[in-house]
Write an enzyme that holds these catalytic residues in place. Structure first.
Site, PDB file in Angstrom:
ATOM      1  N   GLY A  45       0.847  -1.184   0.000  1.00  0.00           N
ATOM      2  CA  GLY A  45       0.000   0.000   0.000  1.00  0.00           C
ATOM      3  C   GLY A  45       0.882   1.233   0.000  1.00  0.00           C
ATOM      4  O   GLY A  45       2.024   1.193   0.482  1.00  0.00           O
ATOM      5  N   GLN A  50       3.016   9.752   1.157  1.00  0.00           N
ATOM      6  CA  GLN A  50       4.328   9.098   1.160  1.00  0.00           C
ATOM      7  C   GLN A  50       5.155   9.423  -0.078  1.00  0.00           C
ATOM      8  O   GLN A  50       6.333   9.083  -0.136  1.00  0.00           O
ATOM      9  CB  GLN A  50       4.161   7.578   1.294  1.00  0.00           C
ATOM     10  CG  GLN A  50       3.568   7.170   2.637  1.00  0.00           C
ATOM     11  CD  GLN A  50       3.370   5.682   2.719  1.00  0.00           C
ATOM     12  OE1 GLN A  50       2.380   5.163   2.205  1.00  0.00           O
ATOM     13  NE2 GLN A  50       4.307   4.979   3.330  1.00  0.00           N
ATOM     14  N   CYS A 107       5.834  -0.183   7.207  1.00  0.00           N
ATOM     15  CA  CYS A 107       5.433   0.988   6.431  1.00  0.00           C
ATOM     16  C   CYS A 107       6.624   1.426   5.583  1.00  0.00           C
ATOM     17  O   CYS A 107       7.748   1.464   6.084  1.00  0.00           O
ATOM     18  CB  CYS A 107       5.036   2.109   7.393  1.00  0.00           C
ATOM     19  SG  CYS A 107       4.530   3.631   6.571  1.00  0.00           S
ATOM     20  N   LEU A 108       6.376   1.748   4.311  1.00  0.00           N
ATOM     21  CA  LEU A 108       7.488   2.148   3.436  1.00  0.00           C
ATOM     22  C   LEU A 108       8.185   3.409   3.940  1.00  0.00           C
ATOM     23  O   LEU A 108       9.342   3.646   3.613  1.00  0.00           O
ATOM     24  CB  LEU A 108       6.989   2.372   2.002  1.00  0.00           C
ATOM     25  CG  LEU A 108       6.546   1.124   1.229  1.00  0.00           C
ATOM     26  CD1 LEU A 108       6.054   1.512  -0.158  1.00  0.00           C
ATOM     27  CD2 LEU A 108       7.654   0.098   1.143  1.00  0.00           C
ATOM     28  N   HIS A 149      -4.506   1.159   7.556  1.00  0.00           N
ATOM     29  CA  HIS A 149      -3.175   1.778   7.653  1.00  0.00           C
ATOM     30  C   HIS A 149      -3.046   2.922   6.641  1.00  0.00           C
ATOM     31  O   HIS A 149      -2.596   4.023   6.979  1.00  0.00           O
ATOM     32  CB  HIS A 149      -2.111   0.694   7.405  1.00  0.00           C
ATOM     33  CG  HIS A 149      -0.698   1.175   7.384  1.00  0.00           C
ATOM     34  ND1 HIS A 149       0.248   0.778   8.299  1.00  0.00           N
ATOM     35  CD2 HIS A 149      -0.048   2.022   6.539  1.00  0.00           C
ATOM     36  CE1 HIS A 149       1.402   1.371   8.040  1.00  0.00           C
ATOM     37  NE2 HIS A 149       1.258   2.121   6.968  1.00  0.00           N
ATOM     38  N   GLU A 150      -3.483   2.652   5.401  1.00  0.00           N
ATOM     39  CA  GLU A 150      -3.356   3.671   4.341  1.00  0.00           C
ATOM     40  C   GLU A 150      -4.299   4.852   4.591  1.00  0.00           C
ATOM     41  O   GLU A 150      -3.926   6.004   4.384  1.00  0.00           O
ATOM     42  CB  GLU A 150      -3.628   3.050   2.967  1.00  0.00           C
ATOM     43  CG  GLU A 150      -2.658   1.958   2.554  1.00  0.00           C
ATOM     44  CD  GLU A 150      -1.194   2.332   2.716  1.00  0.00           C
ATOM     45  OE1 GLU A 150      -0.835   3.511   2.508  1.00  0.00           O
ATOM     46  OE2 GLU A 150      -0.402   1.456   3.071  1.00  0.00           O
ATOM     47  N   HIS A 153      -2.866   7.259   6.970  1.00  0.00           N
ATOM     48  CA  HIS A 153      -1.894   8.173   6.347  1.00  0.00           C
ATOM     49  C   HIS A 153      -2.572   9.433   5.808  1.00  0.00           C
ATOM     50  O   HIS A 153      -2.022  10.529   5.891  1.00  0.00           O
ATOM     51  CB  HIS A 153      -1.198   7.497   5.159  1.00  0.00           C
ATOM     52  CG  HIS A 153       0.021   6.704   5.507  1.00  0.00           C
ATOM     53  ND1 HIS A 153       1.144   7.269   6.062  1.00  0.00           N
ATOM     54  CD2 HIS A 153       0.311   5.389   5.355  1.00  0.00           C
ATOM     55  CE1 HIS A 153       2.072   6.329   6.241  1.00  0.00           C
ATOM     56  NE2 HIS A 153       1.588   5.174   5.824  1.00  0.00           N
TER      57      HIS A 153
HETATM   58 ZN    ZN Z   1       2.483   3.366   5.833  1.00  0.00          ZN
END
Ligand code: ZN
Length: 189
Positions: A45, A50, A107-108, A149-150, A153
């Protein structure tokens, strides 16, 4: 095009995302670039924040994870979650349908940092798709975790905000190092 990632310590990650009014050619291009970026970094995701844009847009593709199951109901029908991957959520809203369960997350924007997070295992989601058309679905398992999670963000909320105190305290040093590194990189630009 693969876009550069915003890491923990970059203030864009804490911004509240603006609602997307319509899928303009710029947004359509951003979606393409986000798919490519998610694939390149092997994420499941990726939120627009991000890649440096605080708007309510996220892309998801859970196909690379095989050991954590998901379910998906579209229009009241149970369908294979993989059949809609990769997909886009614009302006998503989430309604929890059961109690939180703990599960592993990364998480990226936090390379090499992982922790268990409690979230409802089943949620109902309303959003716009990549064409700006409204759609709704119910999902559970990994997909439900990823969608939550997304969506966090998009409101400037990070997975570390949802960690219990013990987990977060174990990661305190790693988080401080990452934050400093990000700030130093941003100061050089
Ligand atoms: Zn994340």
């Amino acid at each position: 095009m693969v876009l550069p990632l915003a890491y923990y310590g970059n203030p864009v990650l804490r911004e509240k995302g603006a609602q997307v009014k319509s899928v303009t050619p710029e947004i359509a291009q951003l979606i393409k670039d986000m798919f490519k970026t998610m694939e390149d970094f092997r994420g499941i995701g990726l939120a627009a924040h991000q890649v440096g844009t605080a708007i309510q847009l996220t892309v998801i593709d859970i196909r690379s994870v095989e050991d954590l199951p998901s379910t998906l109901e579209l229009g009241g029908e149970e369908v294979d979650p993989h059949s809609i991957m990769p997909f886009v959520l614009i302006n998503p809203t989430i309604t929890p349908l059961n109690d939180p369960v703990k599960g592993p997350e990364g998480c990226l924007s936090f390379p090499e940092i992982f922790g268990d997070i409690s979230r409802p295992d089943k949620v109902s989601v309303k959003a716009l798709d990549r064409l700006g058309e409204p759609f709704e679905f119910v999902c559970s398992g990994l997909l439900a975790r990823c969608v939550q999670h997304e969506t966090d963000h998009l409101h400037g909320i990070l997975f570390i905000d949802r960690m219990d105190r013990e987990t977060k305290s174990d990661l305190r040093e790693d988080l401080a190092v990452l934050q400093e590194k990000t700030k130093a990189t941003l100061a050089e630009q």
